[in-house]
Write a protein that holds these residues in place. Structure first.
Motif, mmCIF file in Angstrom:
data_model
loop_
_atom_site.group_PDB
_atom_site.id
_atom_site.type_symbol
_atom_site.label_atom_id
_atom_site.label_comp_id
_atom_site.label_asym_id
_atom_site.label_seq_id
_atom_site.Cartn_x
_atom_site.Cartn_y
_atom_site.Cartn_z
ATOM 1 N N TYR A 197 0.834 -1.209 0.000
ATOM 2 C CA TYR A 197 0.000 0.000 0.000
ATOM 3 C C TYR A 197 0.868 1.258 0.000
ATOM 4 O O TYR A 197 0.647 2.196 -0.777
ATOM 5 C CB TYR A 197 -0.923 -0.029 1.221
ATOM 6 C CG TYR A 197 -1.944 1.081 1.238
ATOM 7 C CD1 TYR A 197 -3.159 0.946 0.579
ATOM 8 C CD2 TYR A 197 -1.696 2.276 1.916
ATOM 9 C CE1 TYR A 197 -4.103 1.965 0.603
ATOM 10 C CE2 TYR A 197 -2.622 3.293 1.942
ATOM 11 C CZ TYR A 197 -3.823 3.135 1.280
ATOM 12 O OH TYR A 197 -4.751 4.148 1.289
ATOM 13 N N ASN A 198 1.861 1.284 0.873
ATOM 14 C CA ASN A 198 2.736 2.459 0.949
ATOM 15 C C ASN A 198 3.591 2.610 -0.298
ATOM 16 O O ASN A 198 3.885 3.729 -0.736
ATOM 17 C CB ASN A 198 3.620 2.371 2.183
ATOM 18 C CG ASN A 198 2.871 2.731 3.453
ATOM 19 O OD1 ASN A 198 1.718 3.141 3.408
ATOM 20 N ND2 ASN A 198 3.519 2.578 4.590
ATOM 21 N N LEU A 199 4.019 1.489 -0.881
ATOM 22 C CA LEU A 199 4.768 1.566 -2.135
ATOM 23 C C LEU A 199 3.895 2.111 -3.261
ATOM 24 O O LEU A 199 4.373 2.841 -4.132
ATOM 25 C CB LEU A 199 5.315 0.185 -2.509
ATOM 26 C CG LEU A 199 6.626 -0.230 -1.850
ATOM 27 C CD1 LEU A 199 6.929 -1.689 -2.146
ATOM 28 C CD2 LEU A 199 7.770 0.656 -2.332
ATOM 29 N N GLY A 200 2.627 1.749 -3.252
ATOM 30 C CA GLY A 200 1.705 2.300 -4.244
ATOM 31 C C GLY A 200 1.579 3.809 -4.103
ATOM 32 O O GLY A 200 1.570 4.541 -5.099
ATOM 33 N N ALA A 201 1.524 4.279 -2.857
ATOM 34 C CA ALA A 201 1.466 5.718 -2.622
ATOM 35 C C ALA A 201 2.746 6.402 -3.101
ATOM 36 O O ALA A 201 2.709 7.498 -3.666
ATOM 37 C CB ALA A 201 1.250 5.992 -1.131
ATOM 38 N N LEU A 202 3.875 5.752 -2.884
ATOM 39 C CA LEU A 202 5.153 6.313 -3.346
ATOM 40 C C LEU A 202 5.182 6.413 -4.864
ATOM 41 O O LEU A 202 5.615 7.425 -5.422
ATOM 42 C CB LEU A 202 6.308 5.452 -2.837
ATOM 43 C CG LEU A 202 7.720 5.911 -3.185
ATOM 44 C CD1 LEU A 202 8.681 5.597 -2.035
ATOM 45 C CD2 LEU A 202 8.242 5.228 -4.450
ATOM 46 N N ILE A 247 7.716 4.326 4.794
ATOM 47 C CA ILE A 247 7.675 4.408 3.330
ATOM 48 C C ILE A 247 6.672 5.491 2.969
ATOM 49 O O ILE A 247 5.478 5.327 3.162
ATOM 50 C CB ILE A 247 7.275 3.061 2.702
ATOM 51 C CG1 ILE A 247 8.259 1.964 3.104
ATOM 52 C CG2 ILE A 247 7.209 3.179 1.183
ATOM 53 C CD1 ILE A 247 7.847 0.575 2.626
ATOM 54 N N LYS A 248 7.155 6.593 2.456
ATOM 55 C CA LYS A 248 6.312 7.755 2.205
ATOM 56 C C LYS A 248 6.512 8.241 0.777
ATOM 57 O O LYS A 248 7.352 7.715 0.039
ATOM 58 C CB LYS A 248 6.665 8.872 3.192
ATOM 59 C CG LYS A 248 6.429 8.501 4.646
ATOM 60 C CD LYS A 248 4.956 8.239 4.916
ATOM 61 C CE LYS A 248 4.748 7.719 6.325
ATOM 62 N NZ LYS A 248 5.148 8.693 7.330
ATOM 63 N N PRO A 249 5.762 9.254 0.325
ATOM 64 C CA PRO A 249 5.931 9.801 -1.026
ATOM 65 C C PRO A 249 7.343 10.306 -1.289
ATOM 66 O O PRO A 249 8.122 10.568 -0.367
ATOM 67 C CB PRO A 249 4.906 10.939 -1.068
ATOM 68 C CG PRO A 249 3.847 10.518 -0.107
ATOM 69 C CD PRO A 249 4.585 9.833 1.006
ATOM 70 N N ILE A 250 7.645 10.444 -2.570
ATOM 71 C CA ILE A 250 8.989 10.823 -3.008
ATOM 72 C C ILE A 250 9.456 12.116 -2.351
ATOM 73 O O ILE A 250 10.619 12.238 -1.953
ATOM 74 C CB ILE A 250 9.019 10.981 -4.546
ATOM 75 C CG1 ILE A 250 8.955 9.614 -5.219
ATOM 76 C CG2 ILE A 250 10.270 11.719 -4.991
ATOM 77 C CD1 ILE A 250 10.212 8.805 -5.078
ATOM 78 N N TYR A 258 1.847 16.708 6.969
ATOM 79 C CA TYR A 258 2.490 15.504 6.466
ATOM 80 C C TYR A 258 1.641 14.267 6.708
ATOM 81 O O TYR A 258 2.052 13.176 6.391
ATOM 82 C CB TYR A 258 3.850 15.306 7.136
ATOM 83 C CG TYR A 258 4.921 16.167 6.538
ATOM 84 C CD1 TYR A 258 5.616 15.745 5.415
ATOM 85 C CD2 TYR A 258 5.219 17.404 7.082
ATOM 86 C CE1 TYR A 258 6.593 16.540 4.846
ATOM 87 C CE2 TYR A 258 6.203 18.196 6.526
ATOM 88 C CZ TYR A 258 6.883 17.760 5.408
ATOM 89 O OH TYR A 258 7.855 18.547 4.859
ATOM 90 N N ASP A 259 0.492 14.415 7.339
ATOM 91 C CA ASP A 259 -0.359 13.258 7.625
ATOM 92 C C ASP A 259 -1.504 13.186 6.641
ATOM 93 O O ASP A 259 -1.985 14.186 6.138
ATOM 94 C CB ASP A 259 -0.935 13.342 9.039
ATOM 95 C CG ASP A 259 0.088 12.937 10.083
ATOM 96 O OD1 ASP A 259 0.983 12.153 9.722
ATOM 97 O OD2 ASP A 259 -0.017 13.411 11.227
ATOM 98 N N ALA A 315 0.331 5.346 3.874
ATOM 99 C CA ALA A 315 0.390 6.330 2.790
ATOM 100 C C ALA A 315 0.309 7.760 3.319
ATOM 101 O O ALA A 315 -0.145 8.656 2.634
ATOM 102 C CB ALA A 315 -0.715 6.086 1.760
ATOM 103 N N ALA A 316 0.732 7.967 4.553
ATOM 104 C CA ALA A 316 0.663 9.308 5.138
ATOM 105 C C ALA A 316 1.440 10.300 4.290
ATOM 106 O O ALA A 316 2.538 10.036 3.839
ATOM 107 C CB ALA A 316 1.222 9.283 6.555
ATOM 108 N N GLY A 317 0.851 11.474 4.078
ATOM 109 C CA GLY A 317 1.508 12.521 3.314
ATOM 110 C C GLY A 317 1.263 12.438 1.829
ATOM 111 O O GLY A 317 1.802 13.213 1.071
ATOM 112 N N LEU A 318 0.450 11.493 1.358
ATOM 113 C CA LEU A 318 0.224 11.327 -0.066
ATOM 114 C C LEU A 318 -0.423 12.568 -0.649
ATOM 115 O O LEU A 318 -1.516 12.963 -0.270
ATOM 116 C CB LEU A 318 -0.685 10.112 -0.308
ATOM 117 C CG LEU A 318 -1.135 9.871 -1.752
ATOM 118 C CD1 LEU A 318 0.094 9.668 -2.641
ATOM 119 C CD2 LEU A 318 -2.061 8.677 -1.831
ATOM 120 N N ALA A 319 0.299 13.203 -1.558
ATOM 121 C CA ALA A 319 -0.201 14.342 -2.328
ATOM 122 C C ALA A 319 -0.512 15.559 -1.464
ATOM 123 O O ALA A 319 -1.172 16.467 -1.906
ATOM 124 C CB ALA A 319 -1.457 13.953 -3.116
#
Length: 278
Positions: free
Chosen positions: A16-21, A84-87, A189-190, A208-212
């Motif tokens: 899930y977190n990799l998908g968000a990344l 594991i968070k966004p780029i 960031y959350d 996926a915290a911080g996504l977009a």
């Protein structure tokens, strides 16, 4: 068994977190970084899963000490997955995400090294095969991986712990500098709210915290340089290189070195194939 099922559940969170990344890297400037980070993160987590599989397919431990050690090992794994968070966050040296991810990998790898050293010292069964196989695994895989992870921790730690803000303004890595000189968590960031800082509880770290929803100031700062390799990319790059080298050397070891190593039975401990399949 239930322990293995519990262990595998953490990889659902990792996916899930990799998908968000990956979603955060779907831009013309960031897609290359997204591929690099995916290889580094997925490959490192795959190494953890594979090492646990091949250990349990060869050896049986049922005492409370090893059960407790497995709990500790799962904690280190979950600590890495949690970060594991966004780029934008993973590549920012002032964010704690890369440092925490690499630290969890390093600690888990230390558990692997301990288990192999224990086998060399007190493993029961074919002592010659156990010692030869464990030493080979330590020298060609686990110790080199630990050195790569240690280097990644050092690089990311320097970037994170040396951050300064003499003007008392906003910090990075999910923190803000307050009037009292201390750090305070930044809800920007959350995830879990409406994407504008209106979360139910800003102190929870969610999947996926911080996504977009990374701060606009950070996005604009990275905008002109996102296409280039920076010091913030070094930790995950080291993880990617360690995974690729470990895979290549593993294939070479199995196809070339073992053929010239003499009696195979003295160099290897057989795996339980049924266990691996299931």
């Amino acid at each position: 068994n239930w322990g293995d099922l519990f262990f595998d559940l953490f990889y659902v969170a990792a996916a899930y977190n990799l998908g968000a990344l990956l979603i955060s890297s779907m831009t013309p400037d960031l897609w290359g970084r997204g591929v690099l980070y995916f290889i580094g993160i997925f490959g490192s987590l795959f190494n953890v899963w594979e090492s646990k599989l091949v250990y349990e397919a060869r050896y049986s431990v049922v005492d409370y000490f090893h059960r407790t050690l497995e709990v500790v090992r799962v904690f280190f794994l979950s600590f890495s997955i949690l970060h594991i968070k966004p780029i934008e966050l993973m590549s920012d040296p002032r964010s704690m995400e890369s440092f925490s991810f690499c630290l969890g990998l390093l600690l888990e790898c230390c558990v692997r090294i301990f288990l192999k050293a224990e086998l060399i010292k007190v493993g029961r069964g074919d002592r010659e095969a156990i010692c030869n196989h464990s030493k080979k695994k330590l020298i060609t895989s686990y110790v080199p991986l630990a050195l790569f992870y240690l280097a990644a921790v050092i690089v990311s730690g320097i970037g994170y712990f040396r951050q300064e803000d003499p003007n008392g303004g906003a910090g990075y890595g999910g923190d803000k500098y307050g009037d009292d000189g201390g750090y305070h968590h930044d809800k920007e960031y959350d995830s879990g709210g409406d994407g504008h800082g209106n979360e139910d509880d800003g102190h929870h770290r969610l999947l996926a915290a911080g996504l977009a929803v990374a701060p606009a100031s950070l996005r604009s700062e990275l905008g002109n340089f996102a296409a280039y390799f920076t010091v913030g990319d070094v930790p995950i790059t080291l993880c990617a290189v360690s995974y690729l080298l470990n895979t290549i050397f593993g294939a070479v070891r199995k196809t070339v070195w073992l053929r010239s190593a003499g009696d195979f039975r003295r160099q290897n401990v057989p795996s339980n194939i049924d266990f691996c399949i299931h």
